[in-house]
Structure formats: structure tokens, C-alpha cells
Design an enzyme around this catalytic site. Structure first.
Site, mmCIF file in Angstrom:
data_model
loop_
_atom_site.group_PDB
_atom_site.id
_atom_site.type_symbol
_atom_site.label_atom_id
_atom_site.label_comp_id
_atom_site.label_asym_id
_atom_site.label_seq_id
_atom_site.Cartn_x
_atom_site.Cartn_y
_atom_site.Cartn_z
ATOM 1 N N LYS A 78 39.752 35.509 57.508
ATOM 2 C CA LYS A 78 39.197 34.169 57.296
ATOM 3 C C LYS A 78 38.040 34.206 56.301
ATOM 4 C CE LYS A 78 40.595 32.620 61.893
ATOM 5 N NZ LYS A 78 41.931 32.383 61.432
ATOM 6 N N CYS A 79 38.276 34.862 55.186
ATOM 7 C CA CYS A 79 37.255 35.100 54.170
ATOM 8 C C CYS A 79 37.714 34.483 52.851
ATOM 9 C CB CYS A 79 37.086 36.621 54.023
ATOM 10 S SG CYS A 79 36.023 37.176 52.692
ATOM 11 N N GLY A 80 36.779 34.135 52.009
ATOM 12 C CA GLY A 80 37.122 33.624 50.692
ATOM 13 C C GLY A 80 37.918 34.627 49.874
ATOM 14 N N PHE A 81 37.773 35.926 50.200
ATOM 15 C CA PHE A 81 38.502 36.969 49.483
ATOM 16 C C PHE A 81 39.834 37.334 50.145
ATOM 17 C CE2 PHE A 81 33.981 37.954 48.384
ATOM 18 C CZ PHE A 81 34.064 37.630 47.037
ATOM 19 N N THR A 82 40.168 36.688 51.257
ATOM 20 C CA THR A 82 41.398 37.011 51.985
ATOM 21 C C THR A 82 42.650 36.995 51.096
ATOM 22 O OG1 THR A 82 40.446 36.294 54.075
ATOM 23 C CG2 THR A 82 42.844 36.356 53.966
#
Length: 162
Positions: free
Chosen positions: A36-40
């Protein structure tokens, strides 16, 4: 702390214990991941690298971590399902670990000692920090979360002697 990366014990996402000796003579790209990360979306790029280079000796190793903004709240089964369904991840994933602090996994203690970050700080700053390990088990580079997986192709080709 281990003197060789190959002595470090790991637990895969299914709960099986082993150690990094499984990956001797491989080039390893080790990444702390989160769902659940912007980099996922980098999962997709990591899988593409794995598919492109695995037959030449690359293995991507994903270590889920919930230390940054609680962006990996799921259990191992949820993480595995998410990665497979959303990104087709087929590279090895491992049990959730800490990468910083008193409970940092021995692998990350080793990686941070071998390749300190910016200004000599060893702390992992965020999810999707990447470490590149050559066939001899030496950490040869560390990449920020903002470094996209496809930016590593040239260096991977050199390490894999393609």
C-alpha cells in the site's frame, strides 16, 4: 553479524525456513516491499526484470516490511495473494521483517553495513530500497526507492556478463 550473506537465515512467505545459500552464484536484487505504498507499482517492474534476466542468473528477493507508514498491514498469505493477483509476482517473497531498529533482520543489518545510504546513514528511508548483490555475495550497490527497476538493466547486464 554474519560475515557472508549466504549464512543468513530467511523464512519464505509460506513460512519455510532456509538461508541465502540457496542463491549462491546468483545476482540478487533484494528489495523491502509494501502493498500500500506509492512505489507499490514497482512490483511490476521488478517482475519484468526477473522474467528478463532470471535465466541468466538474476533472482529478485522481496522482503515485505510494515515500518514505513504501516503500508504493509497484511499477513503473509494476504501479501502473497496481493502480489500474485495484482502484479503477477513470481519471484521469491519472504516473511514480513523489520529493516531498521533493534529488531532489524540480520539480512538488513548486513546489507546496510555493506552499502550505507546517503551521507553514510545506514537507515533504510522507505519501501522499495534496492540492494544489488553480485554472484560472489558482495553488495555492489544500493538504490533509492525512487529508482525504477528498469533503470538497473545496464548494471544487471554487466553483473550477469550479458
Amino acid at each position: 553479524m554474519s560475515s557472508s550473506i549466504y549464512d543468513i537465515d530467511i523464512i519464505d512467505i509460506q513460512g519455510n525456513k532456509s538461508n541465502l545459500a540457496l542463491y549462491k552464484n546468483k545476482v540478487m536484487l533484494i528489495v523491502n516491499t509494501a502493498s500500500k505504498c506509492g512505489f507499490t507499482p514497482q512490483y511490476q517492474g521488478l517482475e519484468e526484470l526477473y522474467q528478463e534476466f532470471k535465466d541468466n542468473g538474476l533472482v529478485v528477493l522481496g522482503f515485505p516490511c510494515n515500518q514505513f507508514g504501516a503500508q504493509e498491514p497484511g499477513n503473509e498469505q494476504e501479501i502473497a495473494r496481493f502480489c500474485e493477483l495484482n502484479y503477477g509476482v513470481s519471484f521469491p517473497l519472504f516473511a514480513k521483517i523489520d529493516v531498521n531498529g533493534a529488531n532489524a533482520h540480520p539480512l538488513y543489518q548486513f546489507l546496510k553495513k555493506q552499502a550505507p545510504g546517503v551521507f553514510g546513514s545506514s537507515a533504510i528511508k522507505w519501501n522499495f530500497t534496492k540492494f544489488l548483490v553480485n554472484r560472489e555475495g558482495n553488495v555492489v550497490d544500493r538504490f533509492a526507492p525512487t529508482t525504477k527497476p528498469d533503470a538497473l538493466k545496464k548494471q544487471l547486464s554487466e553483473l550477469l556478463k550479458l
